[in-house]
Design a protein around this motif. Structure first.
Motif, PDB file in Angstrom:
ATOM      1  N   ASP A 241       0.875  -1.174   0.000  1.00  0.00           N
ATOM      2  CA  ASP A 241       0.000   0.000   0.000  1.00  0.00           C
ATOM      3  C   ASP A 241       0.915   1.228   0.000  1.00  0.00           C
ATOM      4  N   LEU A 242       1.356   1.596  -1.187  1.00  0.00           N
ATOM      5  CA  LEU A 242       2.483   2.505  -1.333  1.00  0.00           C
ATOM      6  C   LEU A 242       2.275   3.856  -0.657  1.00  0.00           C
ATOM      7  N   ASP A 243       1.076   4.382  -0.757  1.00  0.00           N
ATOM      8  CA  ASP A 243       0.843   5.741  -0.272  1.00  0.00           C
ATOM      9  C   ASP A 243       0.710   5.822   1.236  1.00  0.00           C
ATOM     10  N   THR A 244       0.656   4.687   1.917  1.00  0.00           N
ATOM     11  CA  THR A 244       0.741   4.684   3.383  1.00  0.00           C
ATOM     12  C   THR A 244       2.061   4.108   3.856  1.00  0.00           C
ATOM     13  N   GLY A 245       2.895   3.633   2.921  1.00  0.00           N
ATOM     14  CA  GLY A 245       4.234   3.155   3.266  1.00  0.00           C
ATOM     15  C   GLY A 245       4.310   1.758   3.821  1.00  0.00           C
ATOM     16  N   GLU A 293      -1.794   1.395  12.172  1.00  0.00           N
ATOM     17  CA  GLU A 293      -3.055   2.071  11.861  1.00  0.00           C
ATOM     18  C   GLU A 293      -3.376   1.963  10.378  1.00  0.00           C
ATOM     19  N   ALA A 294      -2.361   2.108   9.537  1.00  0.00           N
ATOM     20  CA  ALA A 294      -2.573   1.985   8.092  1.00  0.00           C
ATOM     21  C   ALA A 294      -2.996   0.572   7.733  1.00  0.00           C
ATOM     22  N   ALA A 295      -2.402  -0.418   8.388  1.00  0.00           N
ATOM     23  CA  ALA A 295      -2.767  -1.812   8.116  1.00  0.00           C
ATOM     24  C   ALA A 295      -4.201  -2.094   8.548  1.00  0.00           C
TER      25      ALA A 295
END
Length: 797
Positions: A241-245, A293-295
């Motif tokens: 998920d590139l934009d969240t790293g 959190e991104a996950a």
């Protein structure tokens, strides 16, 4: 038989040893200070992602796809290699432009990637409501890092490689500027013909002791492993998920979740715990929390899943987030493969193969400039700079790679003596291999703070405005970062005539554009050489190749009575270009500028200041390059401004450069392309001997099978590099560089295309080409002459 010592028992060192054993003709010993894999390899995530941003890097990474299964067949040991497929997710439309470009590179390199809509991502329970698309890569895979390393070790031993664990190297042995062995912690020494440093995060101390610049910094790198999750797809695709790293990958019914963060935490590999094998650092949820959190946002069901393990281990990153590979400029016979930026497991296969060939053959086996250690600026290797670079170097792996993106952390390493003067004129600075250099000159705050774009560049109109000044007036260009190497001594002429394709025995003051080749006829350097005195010459080349070019000359000069001196930082060079350049300079000088012939240099006085003026031009206009000692540069600059000269930045220069079809080493030229293929046969004097001449003569007789051409591209797409060239639906080449002309308005690209035996330029021009740019196809026409001032009247008038 060549004796070779490899330092480091991780994936990269083991791969180098294995490939050297495979080559044969050498005795190889690998030394590991602790146990195999005990540094960083043991805790690697094990993702195998062969598709990279460029064709060269994809070729390197893709070697793993064949080697990892091959190792299993050779040893009977499992590496855990398993194809899973994978997805690169995009949340921003601009990210899709980048993915489209990478997809095209992958297809050209033999992979099978494709662009898919969010609904086509075949991974259950992902919340893709905020995504705009994805890149699907069927060749993505997983491997077990420890099992892979054990297979490397077994295969290497089977080939006669000696592996010794618990043996620490304390320094390199040196003789006559060459590595000749290593000293060990027990006081003993081992002799070698070549030494290979593959110590990962622990490489820097040895390099520092030897005076070798190695811009490496270890950081704390983290991931978590979940409890088993019932019903997970088997295999589970690699999801980025590139934009969240973040990335997510499967692991025996569990998930591994990690990321590449801004403001990464620097770690001292030589501190109290630096020598501990299989080191695990404490959990750090403050640092890892945003990734978790991104996950959870991507996979909401993770809220119901426990965490089995938090892994925090060391990993080394470089200043520009690219590996450091090759023979070191400072110490011959010392080779490096370090700074893998968290992709060492996957990269080990390709890097081990090319480095083994490099060591055994004494030359890089193909164009590896993107990873060559000679590219780096030694100033970037300071600990202070590297710690600052970690603010963004780690996150850059997944960050959106905007065209013309400039780094923000660690700026200001190199400034010319005129830096403040350029700044006062409105310079918006960017980096040219560590040098701060004006990209354009702003007339307002709005022009200074322009956004990035994947399409039309916001600075293009400014570049066109700057270039327009040359039609009737004159502009100043900051050329100070250009490499300036003085070659002097009784054998200076003999050395340069041996290396240069052009005749160097010319009259004093003559400036000659020439090439320097390898034995295969490939272009190692394109330079301008000025004869200043009977036995003193100045070699001028691009800023990016400063260390490479100096090292090339130094190695070639062995055994000759020659003194080499890097004079780059002693002088400022100001380009004075445009129709009014002659009159402006004449108004500030008593010297004769009317009878000043093209491709000559003279000592002159400008504003009562001693300078060297060289009549040459990289922009295709009447002009001179004025070289002046740093201490006196301000007086010359101020006088030129007062006389009415305007300013022009680096972006406008590049737009002028391509309108003239001028080539650039590192993009359009390199070790794998010859002067005949590059359209530079005018720079070859066939009546004199020079390195690579035999290969070039054979190619002239046999004919070339690829040609560098200048293309006029319809539709005005943004050309960067590595865009596929199509003919009848088949890829026949790649672009090497591109830009929108600042005087013609044409979108231009240089491209290397395959041709038939005996095919003339006119015949190539008659073919029907198109270019794939970010998923769109644009017609392209070969130009047989540059579109701006084809006859050179403005430049030579």
């Amino acid at each position: 038989m060549k004796k070779i010592i490899v330092i480091g028992g991780g994936a990269v060192g083991l791969s180098v040893a294995y490939h050297l054993g495979k080559r044969g003709g050498c005795s190889v010993t690998l030394l590991e200070r602790n146990q195999l894999t005990s540094g960083t390899s043991w805790h690697a995530a094990g993702i195998v992602g062969p598709l990279r941003a460029t064709a060269a890097m994809t070729r390197l990474a893709s070697h793993a796809l064949t080697l990892f299964p091959q190792l299993e067949a050779e040893t009977g040991m499992s590496t855990g290699y398993r194809r899973t497929g994978g997805y690169w997710l995009a949340r921003q439309p601009e990210r899709m432009d980048e993915l489209q470009r990478i997809c095209a590179v992958g297809r050209h390199m033999g992979l099978t990637p494709r662009i898919v809509a969010p609904g086509e991502v075949a991974v259950p329970q992902l919340d893709l409501s905020g995504h705009v698309g994805a890149l699907m890569v069927p060749e993505d895979a997983n491997v077990n890092p420890v099992d892979l390393c054990m297979a490397y070790a077994r295969a290497a031993k089977n080939l006669g490689v000696t592996i010794r664990e618990g043996v620490e190297v304390t320094r390199f042995l040196k003789r006559d500027g060459r590595a000749c062995g290593v000293a060990l912690a027990d006081g003993s020494e081992m002799a070698a013909d070549a030494v290979v440093l593959c110590g990962g995060a622990w490489s820097k101390k040895l390099a520092d002791e030897a005076g070798v610049a190695l811009p490496l910094q270890a950081v704390e790198h983290m991931y978590i492993v979940t409890e088993p999750i019932p019903g997970l797809p088997n295999p589970f695709p690699v999801v980025r998920d590139l934009d969240t790293g973040i990335y997510v990958k499967g692991d025996a019914g569990r998930l591994v979740i990690g990321g590449f963060e801004p403001n990464a935490k620097a770690w001292n590999a030589f501190g109290p715990e630096g020598n501990r094998a299989f080191l695990e650092m404490p959990e750090d949820w403050d640092q890892f929390g945003p990734f978790m959190e991104a996950a959870l946002a991507l996979m909401p069901q993770l809220a119901e899943v426990g965490i089995q393990r938090f892994m925090n281990g060391p990993e080394s990153f470089t200043a520009d987030t690219r590996p450091l590979v090759g023979e070191t400029p400072e110490l011959d016979g010392l080779y490096v493969a370090a700074g893998m930026n968290s992709v060492g497991i996957m990269s080990s296969a390709g890097i081990g193969a090319v480095l083994a060939d490099w060591i055994m053959d004494g030359a890089e086996p193909r164009d590896l400039w993107g990873v060559d250690i000679a590219r780096i600026d030694p100033a970037t290797a300071s600990p202070e700079h590297m710690k600052v670079r970690m603010e963004e170097a780690v996150s850059d792996l997944f960050a959106l790679h905007w065209p013309f993106k400039q780094p923000t952390a660690g700026r200001g390493l190199r400034k010319s003596a005129l830096h403040e003067h350029w700044a006062a004129q409105g310079a918006v600075f960017g980096l040219t291999v560590g040098w701060e250099r004006g990209l354009w000159y702003a007339r307002s705050d709005a022009e200074r703070k322009l956004p990035y774009s994947v399409g039309d560049q916001p600075w293009q109109k400014i570049a066109e405005r700057e270039a327009a000044e040359m039609r009737n007036g004159a502009v100043l260009l900051d050329l100070s970062p250009f490499t300036k190497i003085d070659v002097a001594g009784p054998d200076a002429l003999a050395l340069l005539n041996h290396l240069a394709t052009a005749q160097m025995d010319v009259e004093l003051g003559r400036a000659v554009y020439t090439l320097m080749l390898n034995e295969k006829g490939g272009i190692e350097a394109d330079v301008t050489i000025t004869r200043l005195q009977k036995d003193r010459f100045r070699v001028t080349s691009g800023a990016a190749t400063r260390r490479r070019d100096f090292t090339f000359l130094r190695r070639a000069a062995k055994g000759r009575d020659v003194d080499l001196r890097d004079a780059t930082e002693d002088f400022c060079t100001i380009g004075v270009m445009g129709a009014a350049s002659r009159s402006i300079l004449a108004g500030l000088s008593q010297d004769d500028w009317t009878g000043f012939a093209f491709s000559t240099a003279r000592e002159v006085q400008i504003a009562s200041t001693a300078c060297i003026a060289t009549r040459i031009s990289y922009v295709g206009e009447l002009g001179w390059e004025i070289t002046v000692a740093n201490a006196h540069a301000a007086a010359v600059f101020d006088a030129l401004i007062a006389a009415g000269a305007k300013l022009m930045g680096h972006y406008a220069l590049n737009g002028c450069r391509i309108e003239k079809g001028f080539r650039h080493w590192g993009h359009d030229l390199g070790p794998q392309i010859t002067p005949l293929e590059a359209g530079l046969s005018f720079a070859v004097d066939w009546g004199k001997p020079f390195r690579g001449k035999e290969a070039l003569l054979k190619q002239r007789q046999d004919g070339i099978r690829q040609r560098l051409v200048l293309l006029d591209v319809q539709g005005h797409p943004l050309i960067i590099h590595d865009e596929p060239i199509l003919e009848n639906g088949k890829v026949v080449g790649l672009t090497t560089s591109g830009a929108k002309g600042v005087r013609t308005g044409l979108t231009l690209a240089l491209a290397l295309v395959t041709i038939s035996a005996g095919e003339t330029l006119a015949q190539t021009a008659s073919r029907s080409f198109s270019i794939e740019v970010a998923g769109k196809t644009c017609a392209a026409t070969v130009l047989t002459k540059p579109p701006y001032d084809a006859g050179g009247e403005r430049m030579r008038g």
